[in-house]
Design an enzyme around this catalytic site. Structure first.
Site, PDB file in Angstrom:
ATOM      1  N   LYS A   1      72.297  48.780  31.461  1.00  0.00           N
ATOM      2  CA  LYS A   1      71.757  48.113  30.266  1.00  0.00           C
ATOM      3  C   LYS A   1      71.417  46.648  30.513  1.00  0.00           C
ATOM      4  O   LYS A   1      70.660  46.053  29.750  1.00  0.00           O
ATOM      5  CB  LYS A   1      72.743  48.227  29.103  1.00  0.00           C
ATOM      6  CG  LYS A   1      72.825  49.624  28.539  1.00  0.00           C
ATOM      7  CD  LYS A   1      73.535  49.650  27.209  1.00  0.00           C
ATOM      8  CE  LYS A   1      73.518  51.045  26.608  1.00  0.00           C
ATOM      9  NZ  LYS A   1      74.355  51.145  25.420  1.00  0.00           N
TER      10      LYS A   1
ATOM     11  N   LYS B   1      69.384  61.347  32.362  1.00  0.00           N
ATOM     12  CA  LYS B   1      70.029  62.072  31.260  1.00  0.00           C
ATOM     13  C   LYS B   1      69.179  61.974  29.988  1.00  0.00           C
ATOM     14  O   LYS B   1      68.434  60.994  29.811  1.00  0.00           O
ATOM     15  CB  LYS B   1      71.446  61.542  31.018  1.00  0.00           C
ATOM     16  CG  LYS B   1      71.511  60.171  30.419  1.00  0.00           C
ATOM     17  CD  LYS B   1      72.895  59.862  29.849  1.00  0.00           C
ATOM     18  CE  LYS B   1      72.817  58.518  29.135  1.00  0.00           C
ATOM     19  NZ  LYS B   1      73.976  58.120  28.409  1.00  0.00           N
TER      20      LYS B   1
ATOM     21  N   LYS C   1      69.295  58.705  23.835  1.00  0.00           N
ATOM     22  CA  LYS C   1      68.793  58.191  22.560  1.00  0.00           C
ATOM     23  C   LYS C   1      67.844  57.029  22.761  1.00  0.00           C
ATOM     24  O   LYS C   1      66.984  56.768  21.946  1.00  0.00           O
ATOM     25  CB  LYS C   1      69.964  57.624  21.766  1.00  0.00           C
ATOM     26  CG  LYS C   1      70.790  58.607  21.015  1.00  0.00           C
ATOM     27  CD  LYS C   1      71.794  57.762  20.252  1.00  0.00           C
ATOM     28  CE  LYS C   1      72.908  58.566  19.694  1.00  0.00           C
ATOM     29  NZ  LYS C   1      74.066  57.706  19.421  1.00  0.00           N
TER      30      LYS C   1
HETATM   31  P1  AMP Z   1      75.562  58.201  22.700  1.00  0.00           P
HETATM   32  O1  AMP Z   1      74.232  58.851  22.610  1.00  0.00           O
HETATM   33  O2  AMP Z   1      75.663  57.304  23.880  1.00  0.00           O
HETATM   34  O3  AMP Z   1      76.017  57.560  21.408  1.00  0.00           O
HETATM   35  O4  AMP Z   1      76.605  59.367  23.000  1.00  0.00           O
HETATM   36  C1  AMP Z   1      77.369  60.072  22.054  1.00  0.00           C
HETATM   37  C2  AMP Z   1      78.110  61.197  22.731  1.00  0.00           C
HETATM   38  O5  AMP Z   1      77.201  62.154  23.290  1.00  0.00           O
HETATM   39  C3  AMP Z   1      78.997  60.751  23.897  1.00  0.00           C
HETATM   40  O6  AMP Z   1      80.181  61.525  23.924  1.00  0.00           O
HETATM   41  C4  AMP Z   1      78.150  61.017  25.094  1.00  0.00           C
HETATM   42  O7  AMP Z   1      78.913  61.227  26.259  1.00  0.00           O
HETATM   43  C5  AMP Z   1      77.416  62.305  24.694  1.00  0.00           C
HETATM   44  N1  AMP Z   1      76.116  62.390  25.368  1.00  0.00           N
HETATM   45  C6  AMP Z   1      75.114  61.467  25.331  1.00  0.00           C
HETATM   46  N2  AMP Z   1      74.052  61.860  26.058  1.00  0.00           N
HETATM   47  C7  AMP Z   1      74.383  63.082  26.567  1.00  0.00           C
HETATM   48  C8  AMP Z   1      73.689  64.010  27.413  1.00  0.00           C
HETATM   49  N3  AMP Z   1      72.465  63.788  27.851  1.00  0.00           N
HETATM   50  N4  AMP Z   1      74.338  65.152  27.743  1.00  0.00           N
HETATM   51  C9  AMP Z   1      75.583  65.405  27.285  1.00  0.00           C
HETATM   52  N5  AMP Z   1      76.287  64.572  26.492  1.00  0.00           N
HETATM   53  C10 AMP Z   1      75.699  63.425  26.127  1.00  0.00           C
END
Ligand code: AMP
Ligand code: TRP
Length: 328
Positions: free
Chosen positions: A112, A194, A197
């Site tokens: 980031k 990956k 968002k």
């Molecule tokens: P975030 O989008 O960073 O707020 O992630 C929220 C939750 O979703 C966290 O537990 C992340 O580890 C999980 N997560 C985010 N992106 C992925 C992905 N591409 N595959 C699996 N889990 C994800």
């Protein structure tokens, strides 16, 4: 006594099936066996600029998503991070026992801050300390997250151990719960990245609120590998990723997934995959709009009260051990 879990998602951006399959789906299963706390981590969201009105709307939308995914507020505690001020207070204490070097090593921080030089926000840097605070306040035994959060959890464990060693046994050392399949769903446009968002290209992700036609289009456009066979094969990351999604949304054994597509080719597979995702999301999407806003706010209020009753006990214990509880 049941063991505890805690997890959270930021109310920024749009949730995608990676969030669902890597995190939320497992929360729903685990809530039956654990005393569960699910947090909407809005203080993490402000590590990047947020429009106040939009943040408010996104916070309520995420509460709807938690409920529609199957988190039961009668069984689990759903709350907003900023409603429990102890999160920020413990984060300060933990900041004071954290070291520059260990935070600089966090790969998420490195990603980031890339190219930002000295202008990178301090909140991006201390982000994992606030996450440690979220977890340690509740003395959580288990933290269900996707693969990308594993390093943050290791830091949480290190901070807990350091505090316990210096001030006496206080925190529970939490374990990560990373699902065997689905912990890392990759982008539909670049299987080496990956699904995220913060991806600028919406075609890389299937969002939980995408309608059927959008899902069909995105799957049609998803990149594939050379070759024609639909098989689990790490050396063909694009098809491997799509087949993993298929396996998770259909809940079928891996072998059965492969068997369905023997001799069928990518075009047929993609059509079936799109329909499977649409079916999987249908009940969720029907529910997500059905909650009354006032009831939702009541759920969050009572969640915050329950969470606070636990959090303030831990914080008091921490303050006492550090000689900080002077006037109370
Ligand atoms: P975030 O989008 O960073 O707020 O992630 C929220 C939750 O979703 C966290 O537990 C992340 O580890 C999980 N997560 C985010 N992106 C992925 C992905 N591409 N595959 C699996 N889990 C994800
Ligand atoms: N950092 C996590 C993410 O981006 C969100 C988060 C904040 C979290 N606090 C947490 C996850 C506590 C689990 C436990 O996905």
């Amino acid at each position: 006594m049941k063991k505890r879990i805690l997890s959270g998602v930021q109310p920024s951006g749009n949730l995608h099936i990676g969030n669902y399959l890597g995190a939320l789906k497992n929360w729903v299963t685990l809530q039956k066996d654990y005393e569960s706390f699910f947090c909407i981590v809005n203080l993490h969201a402000i590590t990047l600029p947020q429009e106040p009105e939009k943040l408010k709307r996104k916070t309520l939308e995420l509460a709807r998503i938690y409920l529609a995914a199957g988190i039961d507020p009668k069984v689990s505690t759903i709350f907003v991070q900023s409603d429990v001020p102890e999160h920020a207070e413990l984060a300060w204490v933990l900041t004071c026992i954290s070291r520059m070097g260990e935070l600089e090593r966090m790969t998420q921080f490195k990603d980031k801050s890339k190219g930002k030089g000295e202008s990178v926000g301090v909140g991006i840097f201390t982000y994992p300390v606030l996450m440690a605070s979220d977890i340690l306040l509740y003395k959580a035994n288990l933290v269900p997250v996707g693969q990308d959060q594993k390093q943050h959890l290791e830091l949480t464990r290190d901070l807990a151990e350091r505090f316990n060693r210096d001030y006496g046994e206080t925190f529970v050392i939490p374990e990560p719960y990373i699902p065997p399949v689905g912990a890392k769903i990759q982008s539909l446009q670049d299987p080496m990245k990956k699904m995220s968002k913060s991806d600028q290209d919406p075609n890389g992700s299937i969002f939980l609120l995408d309608d059927a036609d959008v899902i069909r289009k995105k799957i049609k456009r998803a990149v594939t590998d050379s070759g024609t066979e639909v098989k689990f094969d790490k050396s063909r990351p694009a098809i491997n990723n799509l087949l993993t999604i298929y396996q998770l949304v259909t809940d079928l054994p891996a072998e059965e997934c492969e068997n369905r597509f023997v001799g069928k080719g990518y075009g047929y597979f993609k059509t079936e995959l799109a329909e499977a995702i649409i079916e999987f999301l249908r009940p969720f999407q029907q529910k997500v709009r059905s909650y009354d806003e006032q009831e939702l706010i009541e759920t969050l209020k009572s969640g915050a009260e329950k969470a606070r009753s636990v959090a303030c006990q831990t914080l008091r214990e921490v303050y006492e051990k550090m000689g900080l509880n002077y006037a109370s």
